[in-house]
Design a protein around this motif. Structure first.
Motif, short mmCIF file in Angstrom:
data_model
loop_
_atom_site.label_atom_id
_atom_site.label_comp_id
_atom_site.label_asym_id
_atom_site.label_seq_id
_atom_site.Cartn_x
_atom_site.Cartn_y
_atom_site.Cartn_z
N LYS A 1 0.84 -1.20 0.00
CA LYS A 1 0.00 0.00 0.00
C LYS A 1 0.87 1.25 0.00
CE LYS A 1 -3.81 -2.28 2.28
NZ LYS A 1 -4.91 -2.21 3.27
N ILE A 2 0.29 2.37 -0.47
CA ILE A 2 1.03 3.63 -0.46
C ILE A 2 0.15 4.71 0.18
CG2 ILE A 2 2.48 3.15 -2.46
CD1 ILE A 2 0.49 4.99 -4.04
N LYS A 3 0.82 5.76 0.66
CA LYS A 3 0.09 6.89 1.22
C LYS A 3 0.35 8.12 0.34
CE LYS A 3 -0.39 9.69 5.36
NZ LYS A 3 0.37 10.24 6.50
N LEU A 4 -0.72 8.79 -0.09
CA LEU A 4 -0.59 10.05 -0.85
C LEU A 4 -1.43 11.09 -0.11
CD1 LEU A 4 -1.12 8.69 -4.49
CD2 LEU A 4 1.06 9.17 -3.38
N HIS A 5 -0.80 12.18 0.30
CA HIS A 5 -1.47 13.16 1.15
C HIS A 5 -2.08 12.44 2.36
CE1 HIS A 5 -0.79 16.37 -1.73
NE2 HIS A 5 -1.43 15.70 -2.67
N TYR B 1 -11.16 17.87 -12.71
CA TYR B 1 -11.20 17.17 -11.42
C TYR B 1 -10.54 18.01 -10.33
CZ TYR B 1 -12.96 12.38 -11.01
OH TYR B 1 -13.77 11.28 -10.84
N GLU B 2 -11.14 17.99 -9.15
CA GLU B 2 -10.49 18.57 -7.97
C GLU B 2 -10.50 17.51 -6.90
OE1 GLU B 2 -12.46 22.23 -7.01
OE2 GLU B 2 -11.60 23.22 -8.75
N ALA B 3 -9.34 17.25 -6.30
CA ALA B 3 -9.19 16.17 -5.29
C ALA B 3 -9.70 14.86 -5.86
CB ALA B 3 -9.87 16.56 -4.00
N THR B 4 -10.79 14.29 -5.32
CA THR B 4 -11.24 12.97 -5.80
C THR B 4 -12.59 13.03 -6.51
OG1 THR B 4 -12.28 12.49 -3.69
CG2 THR B 4 -10.00 11.74 -3.97
N GLY C 1 -2.09 6.68 -10.26
CA GLY C 1 -0.93 6.00 -10.84
C GLY C 1 -0.99 5.99 -12.35
N TYR C 2 0.16 5.74 -12.99
CA TYR C 2 0.29 5.67 -14.45
C TYR C 2 -0.34 6.92 -15.09
CZ TYR C 2 0.92 3.36 -18.95
OH TYR C 2 1.32 3.03 -20.22
N GLY C 3 -0.01 8.08 -14.54
CA GLY C 3 -0.51 9.35 -15.08
C GLY C 3 -1.62 9.99 -14.26
N LEU C 4 -2.41 9.16 -13.56
CA LEU C 4 -3.54 9.70 -12.77
C LEU C 4 -3.05 10.15 -11.40
CD1 LEU C 4 -5.41 6.66 -13.89
CD2 LEU C 4 -6.64 8.81 -13.97
N ASP C 5 -3.64 11.25 -10.92
CA ASP C 5 -3.15 11.82 -9.66
C ASP C 5 -4.23 11.96 -8.61
OD1 ASP C 5 -4.50 13.98 -11.08
OD2 ASP C 5 -3.72 15.28 -9.51
N TYR C 6 -3.79 12.11 -7.38
CA TYR C 6 -4.64 12.60 -6.30
C TYR C 6 -4.01 13.91 -5.83
CZ TYR C 6 -6.44 13.32 -1.60
OH TYR C 6 -6.99 13.89 -0.48
N ASN C 7 -4.66 15.03 -6.16
CA ASN C 7 -4.12 16.36 -5.83
C ASN C 7 -2.64 16.48 -6.17
OD1 ASN C 7 -6.39 17.69 -5.08
ND2 ASN C 7 -6.12 17.41 -2.88
N GLY C 8 -2.29 16.07 -7.37
CA GLY C 8 -0.92 16.25 -7.87
C GLY C 8 0.02 15.09 -7.63
N LEU C 9 -0.28 14.23 -6.69
CA LEU C 9 0.64 13.12 -6.38
C LEU C 9 0.18 11.82 -7.05
CD1 LEU C 9 1.47 13.59 -2.56
CD2 LEU C 9 2.76 14.37 -4.55
N GLY C 10 1.15 10.96 -7.34
CA GLY C 10 0.86 9.60 -7.84
C GLY C 10 1.01 9.41 -9.33
N ARG C 11 1.22 10.49 -10.07
CA ARG C 11 1.29 10.35 -11.53
C ARG C 11 2.48 9.50 -11.97
NH1 ARG C 11 -2.43 13.88 -13.79
NH2 ARG C 11 -2.67 15.94 -12.85
N ASN C 12 3.55 9.48 -11.18
CA ASN C 12 4.78 8.79 -11.57
C ASN C 12 4.74 7.28 -11.32
OD1 ASN C 12 4.62 9.66 -8.80
ND2 ASN C 12 6.71 8.92 -8.52
N LEU C 13 3.72 6.77 -10.66
CA LEU C 13 3.66 5.33 -10.36
C LEU C 13 3.48 4.54 -11.66
CD1 LEU C 13 1.23 5.77 -7.36
CD2 LEU C 13 3.65 5.10 -7.18
N ASP C 14 4.20 3.41 -11.79
CA ASP C 14 4.09 2.65 -13.05
C ASP C 14 2.95 1.63 -13.04
OD1 ASP C 14 5.10 0.66 -11.47
OD2 ASP C 14 6.91 0.31 -12.64
#
Ligand code: IMP
Ligand code: MG
Length: 195
Positions: free
Chosen positions: A3-7, A74-77, A158-171
């Motif tokens: 699992k990962i934590k974003l914000h 989109y804003e947040a979720t 992940g894989y481009g999708l973000d939560y408030n800017g984070l997570g886009r870099n996950l493969d």
């Protein structure tokens, strides 16, 4: 995968990098077959589609071009219901076959907006290639020609999708699990930093 934590939220693994790669290859094969000789213009929708667009384009073997538009809805979720255009369409679209490249089709507001613009600009054939599609959230009738992965109606990153800017870099792709408690820590993959 752990699992990962974003914000303030914890996400759990959902779709592996290998599954994504296979799904992207399948979409590329269909496009290579369908659009041979059409010299399509791929129009990738920033920010979310950058990773999908990059991997997809490496597997496209026919003559083609690529350009980008940038929108935000989109804003947040959650969706705001409005599509803000931040970078518009600068190419000459008249008479072209255009493939819109999206990370995810949710309500369909974004895709419908760009689809209408392209028709108004004189495109002869507008197709949609999306990495993910949430059928339970879709409210439009615009046909989705190339869907790599059908997803449930949960918030994913992940894989481009973000939560408030984070997570886009996950493969790979992670799904929202639960709200983190204040002192909860997880080692995030890749950079190995605790948060
Ligand atoms: P739509 O306009 O409602 O179809 O939403 C499209 C845009 O919202 C996508 O291109 C994404 O940028 C964003 N989006 C929709 N669902 C999610 C999600 O589950 N995670 C992250 N972003 C999402
Ligand atoms: Mg998007």
């Amino acid at each position: 995968m752990s699992k990962i934590k974003l914000h303030d939220k914890i996400f759990k693994p959902k779709i592996s990098a290998a599954e994504i790669s296979k799904a992207v290859s399948d979409v590329a094969s269909s496009i290579n077959k369908d659009l041979k000789g059409k010299k399509p213009l791929f129009l990738a929708v920033l920010n979310g589609s950058f990773m999908f667009a990059s991997d997809l384009m490496k597997k496209i073997k026919i003559d083609c071009e690529i350009s980008f538009v940038k929108v935000a809805s989109y804003e947040a979720t959650g969706t705001t219901g409005k599509v803000k255009q931040l970078i518009g369409i600068n190419e000459d679209i008249k008479g072209r076959t255009v493939v819109i490249v999206e990370d995810i089709v949710d309500t369909g507001n974004t895709i419908e907006n760009i689809w209408n613009q392209l028709h108004a600009l004189g495109a002869v054939d507008v197709r949609i290639a999306t990495l993910l599609y949430k059928p339970e959230a879709y409210t439009k009738t615009v046909p989705l020609n190339y869907v790599a992965i059908v997803a449930s109606n949960d918030f994913i990153v992940g894989y481009g999708l973000d939560y408030n800017g984070l997570g886009r870099n996950l493969d790979s792709i992670f799904v929202l699990d639960y709200e983190a408690t204040e002192n909860e820590t997880y080692i995030n993959q890749k950079n190995q930093t605790t948060c």
